[in-house]
Design an enzyme around this catalytic site. Structure first.
Site, PDB file in Angstrom:
ATOM      1  N   ASP A   1       6.936  10.389  -8.418  1.00  0.00           N
ATOM      2  CA  ASP A   1       8.059  10.023  -7.547  1.00  0.00           C
ATOM      3  C   ASP A   1       8.826   8.857  -8.182  1.00  0.00           C
ATOM      4  OD1 ASP A   1       9.621  10.205  -5.276  1.00  0.00           O
ATOM      5  OD2 ASP A   1       8.342   8.867  -4.085  1.00  0.00           O
TER       6      ASP A   1
ATOM      7  N   GLU B   1      18.254  13.059  -9.267  1.00  0.00           N
ATOM      8  CA  GLU B   1      19.055  12.774  -8.058  1.00  0.00           C
ATOM      9  C   GLU B   1      20.515  12.540  -8.414  1.00  0.00           C
ATOM     10  OE1 GLU B   1      17.052  10.161  -5.279  1.00  0.00           O
ATOM     11  OE2 GLU B   1      18.911   9.068  -4.879  1.00  0.00           O
TER      12      GLU B   1
END
Ligand code: 13P
Length: 289
Positions: free
Chosen positions: A84, A136
């Site tokens: 992550d 992202e």
């Protein structure tokens, strides 16, 4: 079974459901997250950030990944182990070396061209050994700017749909994290975020790759179920699980201090597992393993 994240998310996108990626920040939580997935017959993504307190040394990471991989290998449902918020190339390579089966490179705070360059570099290396990559576009900030974990999180920027096709094509990324009104961490009291479903539809129409929602906590069950039906396939959840787990541990202690002390950790872990099972129903992944 231990799998790469594409094995879980391509099916989820095709069939219109979401898979939980719980923030897995201590050893005790690995087994109970996988147990939740086995009980619900759901796929699972262990989301692990190398900045967690429990992962400060190479030995910490070694033990953590050994435990996660061993348990995932024996699971009777698909489990991926995802890095992550990988900060840079070096962090991502370190994660791959430790056996993660998917990585996120988070260059979302950088300008568009720099974001693309950072992701291209990681995709080139990771794909050469079959590891898929999440990145992202736009920037998911903090739900409550006064609650700061890292300064990077305070600036939110919505995903610009006119950049999506170019971003996906030039980076070769496998999964796209989007900023559509979602935010990390706890919201101020009684605030439910406005999720821009029009924007989500636009993005989902542009690209067929699985979409990712960071900051799943506090988003509201209805919003989350709808988002999963519209192309969101991976939902990161941390804060809500910590709250459910903490509340359960404290309630056990308040009910009976002696027993509560002994069972504090067990109660915490049980609460965390129950939270995961709850969200598997909300996201529609129950029975999809
Ligand atoms: P929440 O803590 O808001 O659920 O966010 C978790 C997350 O997005 C981890 O990347």
């Amino acid at each position: 079974m231990l799998v790469t994240m594409d094995k879980i998310l391509v099916k989820a996108r095709k069939e219109g459901y979401g898979v939980i990626a719980p923030s897995t920040f201590s050893l005790e939580l690995i087994g109970c997250a996988i147990e939740a997935a086995e009980r619900k017959k759901s796929p699972l993504i262990l989301n692990i950030n190398l900045k967690y307190d429990a992962l400060q040394t190479e030995q910490d990471v070694e033990l953590f990944l050994f435990t996660a991989r061993e348990r995932a290998l024996r699971a009777n449902v698909p489990v991926a182990i995802n890095l992550d918020h990988g900060a840079d190339y070096k962090t991502v390579m370190r994660a791959i070396n430790h056996g993660f089966t998917s990585v996120m490179i988070d260059a979302s705070a950088k300008p568009f061209e720099e974001n693309i360059a950072a992701v291209q570099e990681v995709v080139h290396a990771a794909h050469s050994i079959g590891i898929p990559v999440e990145a992202e576009l736009g920037c998911v900030g903090m739900a409550d700017p006064t609650f700061q974990i890292e300064t990077k999180y305070t600036q939110s920027a919505t995903t610009d749909p006119s950049l999506v096709a170019e971003y996906v094509e030039r980076t070769g990324v496998d999964f796209l994290a989007v900023s559509i009104g979602n935010a990390h961490g706890p919201y101020a009291k009684n605030i439910v975020p406005h999720i821009d479903f029009e924007l989500l539809k636009q993005i989902a129409d542009i690209t067929p790759i699985p979409l990712v929602l960071h900051g799943g906590s506090g988003t509201g069950d209805e919003n989350l179920t709808k988002a999963c039906q519209m192309g969101i396939c991976k939902i990161n959840v941390g804060t809500d699980l910590m709250k459910i787990a903490t509340d359960k541990a404290i309630a056990g202690y308040e009910e009976n201090a002696n027993k509560g002390r002994l069972r504090f950790l067990t109660n915490y872990v049980d609460g965390y597992r129950e939270g995961i099972e709850y969200y598997m129903d909300v996201f529609g992944s129950t029975g999809k393993a």
